[in-house]
Scaffold this motif. Sequence first.
Motif, short mmCIF file in Angstrom:
data_model
loop_
_atom_site.label_atom_id
_atom_site.label_comp_id
_atom_site.label_asym_id
_atom_site.label_seq_id
_atom_site.Cartn_x
_atom_site.Cartn_y
_atom_site.Cartn_z
N ASN A 111 0.82 -1.22 0.00
CA ASN A 111 0.00 0.00 0.00
C ASN A 111 0.85 1.26 0.00
OD1 ASN A 111 -2.46 -1.31 -0.09
ND2 ASN A 111 -2.59 -1.50 2.14
N LYS A 114 2.26 1.66 -3.45
CA LYS A 114 1.14 1.88 -4.39
C LYS A 114 0.69 3.33 -4.36
CE LYS A 114 -1.83 -1.37 -4.03
NZ LYS A 114 -2.96 -2.23 -3.62
N GLU A 115 0.61 3.92 -3.16
CA GLU A 115 0.19 5.32 -3.05
C GLU A 115 1.16 6.25 -3.75
OE1 GLU A 115 -0.41 6.40 1.02
OE2 GLU A 115 -1.78 4.72 1.36
#
Length: 118
Positions: A111, A114-115
């Motif tokens: 995550n 990914k951000e």
Amino acid sequence: MKKLIIFVSVILVMVVGAFFFLQNVNINRIGTDNYYVQIKGMGEKIESKSSSGEKFVTYEYTLPAFNEDGQEKTFTFTSNKQLREEAYLNLFVKDEKVKSYKEVKIEDISNEAKEKLK
């Protein structure tokens, strides 16, 4: 006779195991750090010739990459083909050099990374 059969069986298992290992494990990926990158741009086309006159084409990419904690580093790496625009890659990095890469799905990326890629 029994000992000979056991010895041959053990050797056969070792040969099959070594063959399986060499076919399925990329040695360049052992002991590397994982970084994630999204391909943006077509890469710089580099043409070269071998001593026999055979032509080679590679594509060089310099892109920001993120590790699983979201920390950024910029890497330059080459490919023998043009990579798909917007594709996500897992870069295998050792000693600040990209040793190998593979295409991954966005769901396979942490995550934090990914951000940063969006």
